[in-house]
Write a protein that holds these residues in place. Structure first.
Motif, PDB file in Angstrom:
ATOM      1  N   CYS A  67       0.825  -1.203   0.000  1.00 35.12           N
ATOM      2  CA  CYS A  67       0.000   0.000   0.000  1.00 35.12           C
ATOM      3  C   CYS A  67       0.865   1.261   0.000  1.00 35.12           C
ATOM      4  CB  CYS A  67      -0.924  -0.010   1.216  1.00 35.12           C
ATOM      5  SG  CYS A  67      -1.945   1.461   1.352  1.00 35.12           S
ATOM      6  N   VAL A  96      -7.125 -10.973  -3.331  1.00 38.79           N
ATOM      7  CA  VAL A  96      -7.728 -10.151  -2.279  1.00 38.79           C
ATOM      8  C   VAL A  96      -6.701  -9.236  -1.615  1.00 38.79           C
ATOM      9  CG1 VAL A  96      -8.980 -10.241  -0.083  1.00 38.79           C
ATOM     10  CG2 VAL A  96      -9.544 -11.850  -1.905  1.00 38.79           C
ATOM     11  N   ALA A  97      -5.493  -9.725  -1.387  1.00 40.02           N
ATOM     12  CA  ALA A  97      -4.464  -8.903  -0.734  1.00 40.02           C
ATOM     13  C   ALA A  97      -4.136  -7.683  -1.589  1.00 40.02           C
ATOM     14  CB  ALA A  97      -3.215  -9.725  -0.466  1.00 40.02           C
ATOM     15  N   SER A  98      -3.998  -7.875  -2.886  1.00 39.99           N
ATOM     16  CA  SER A  98      -3.711  -6.754  -3.776  1.00 39.99           C
ATOM     17  C   SER A  98      -4.889  -5.780  -3.828  1.00 39.99           C
ATOM     18  CB  SER A  98      -3.370  -7.271  -5.174  1.00 39.99           C
ATOM     19  OG  SER A  98      -2.863  -6.230  -5.969  1.00 39.99           O
ATOM     20  N   GLN A  99      -6.092  -6.306  -3.884  1.00 38.23           N
ATOM     21  CA  GLN A  99      -7.279  -5.444  -3.880  1.00 38.23           C
ATOM     22  C   GLN A  99      -7.302  -4.575  -2.620  1.00 38.23           C
ATOM     23  OE1 GLN A  99     -10.766  -7.912  -4.372  1.00 38.23           O
ATOM     24  NE2 GLN A  99      -9.900  -8.885  -6.187  1.00 38.23           N
ATOM     25  N   ARG A 100      -6.990  -5.185  -1.491  1.00 39.82           N
ATOM     26  CA  ARG A 100      -6.983  -4.466  -0.207  1.00 39.82           C
ATOM     27  C   ARG A 100      -5.915  -3.366  -0.213  1.00 39.82           C
ATOM     28  NH1 ARG A 100      -7.591  -8.765   2.900  1.00 39.82           N
ATOM     29  NH2 ARG A 100      -5.377  -9.212   2.946  1.00 39.82           N
ATOM     30  N   ALA A 101      -4.714  -3.680  -0.709  1.00 42.62           N
ATOM     31  CA  ALA A 101      -3.633  -2.693  -0.739  1.00 42.62           C
ATOM     32  C   ALA A 101      -3.985  -1.525  -1.659  1.00 42.62           C
ATOM     33  CB  ALA A 101      -2.327  -3.361  -1.182  1.00 42.62           C
ATOM     34  N   ALA A 107      -7.021  -0.556  -2.577  1.00 41.35           N
ATOM     35  CA  ALA A 107      -8.134   0.191  -1.995  1.00 41.35           C
ATOM     36  C   ALA A 107      -7.634   1.150  -0.921  1.00 41.35           C
ATOM     37  CB  ALA A 107      -9.182  -0.764  -1.425  1.00 41.35           C
ATOM     38  N   LYS A 108      -6.742   0.696  -0.064  1.00 40.09           N
ATOM     39  CA  LYS A 108      -6.187   1.567   0.983  1.00 40.09           C
ATOM     40  C   LYS A 108      -5.382   2.709   0.392  1.00 40.09           C
ATOM     41  CE  LYS A 108      -5.943  -1.535   4.923  1.00 40.09           C
ATOM     42  NZ  LYS A 108      -5.070  -2.141   5.926  1.00 40.09           N
ATOM     43  N   GLU A 129     -10.382   2.245  -6.529  1.00 39.57           N
ATOM     44  CA  GLU A 129     -11.626   1.490  -6.417  1.00 39.57           C
ATOM     45  C   GLU A 129     -11.868   0.755  -7.726  1.00 39.57           C
ATOM     46  OE1 GLU A 129     -15.065   4.757  -7.507  1.00 39.57           O
ATOM     47  OE2 GLU A 129     -14.497   4.515  -5.410  1.00 39.57           O
ATOM     48  N   TRP A 167      -8.941  -1.430 -11.686  1.00 40.23           N
ATOM     49  CA  TRP A 167      -9.116  -0.528 -10.560  1.00 40.23           C
ATOM     50  C   TRP A 167      -8.501   0.806 -10.939  1.00 40.23           C
ATOM     51  CZ3 TRP A 167     -10.088  -1.960  -5.086  1.00 40.23           C
ATOM     52  CH2 TRP A 167     -10.677  -3.219  -4.975  1.00 40.23           C
ATOM     53  N   GLU A 197      -1.207  -2.997   6.939  1.00 41.71           N
ATOM     54  CA  GLU A 197      -1.880  -3.597   5.784  1.00 41.71           C
ATOM     55  C   GLU A 197      -2.786  -4.726   6.201  1.00 41.71           C
ATOM     56  OE1 GLU A 197      -0.790  -5.137   1.355  1.00 41.71           O
ATOM     57  OE2 GLU A 197       0.690  -4.113   2.525  1.00 41.71           O
TER      58      GLU A 197
END
Length: 189
Positions: free
Chosen positions: A117, A145-150, A152-153, A157, A170, A189
């Motif tokens: 992130c 999911v981990a990449s999506q989370r990073a 997004a933070k 989006e 995104w 993270e």
């Protein structure tokens, strides 16, 4: 015709991410066996496009890094933690209008520490504030999911499906740490 931003100057920049964490252009001479082992690890490469062509070799990765070094519309940064190369983040197809980015942290000991992130935020700031790029996007596998989370933070989006080609697209929308310039705390993270 696309407005090209020339990224061929490789003396810099060095982007500070956090104390003892920084990004800098990666040279082929820095490709190591640890790097190759990391990107060949099935737990690391399951979402990497390069893994689709089979196991990566030292010669092949050095050529890919060299090609990025020579490119005028791409820049490959090594992610360094305590001076150890633990991953890469790349901007490509860079114009004054847009850029695409991707990230891989191949040292699994660095996962879940917020480094991804923070690196994404630093690269977005460089692209938008220093180079004047208007739009930054990233293709992220639906199962990553981990990449999506990073992302997004870091202020990204998910864009509508019709904008995506092979994976979820995104886009940076300017929320959170990337827009404000506030540092991302490593470990969050």
């Amino acid at each position: 015709m696309r407005a090209i931003i020339d990224l061929s100057e490789r003396a810099g920049p060095v982007l500070m991410v956090a104390p003892d964490v920084y990004l800098r252009p990666l040279a082929a001479s820095e490709v190591t066996a640890c790097y190759i082992d990391g990107i060949n690890d099935p737990q690391i490469n399951k979402f990497l496009v390069s893994a689709q062509s089979g196991p990566q070799t030292l010669a092949g990765v050095k050529e890919w890094v060299s090609a990025n070094w020579r490119a005028h519309d791409a820049i490959l940064f090594g992610i360094f933690c305590s001076r150890i190369h633990c991953g890469n983040i790349r901007a490509h197809d860079v114009t004054s209008r847009s850029a695409s980015i991707g990230i891989a942290i191949f040292d699994s000991k660095m996962h879940g520490k917020g480094i991804g992130c923070a690196a994404i935020s630093a690269l977005v700031r460089y692209l938008t504030e220093e180079l004047g790029v208007k739009s930054v996007v990233a293709g992220i596998d639906e199962d990553n999911v981990a990449s999506q989370r990073a992302f997004a933070k870091a202020g990204f989006e998910k864009l509508p499906e019709e904008d995506a080609r092979h994976c979820a697209l995104w886009g940076f929308v300017g929320l959170g740490n990337a827009r404000t310039g506030n540092p991302v705390n490593i470990g969050d993270e």
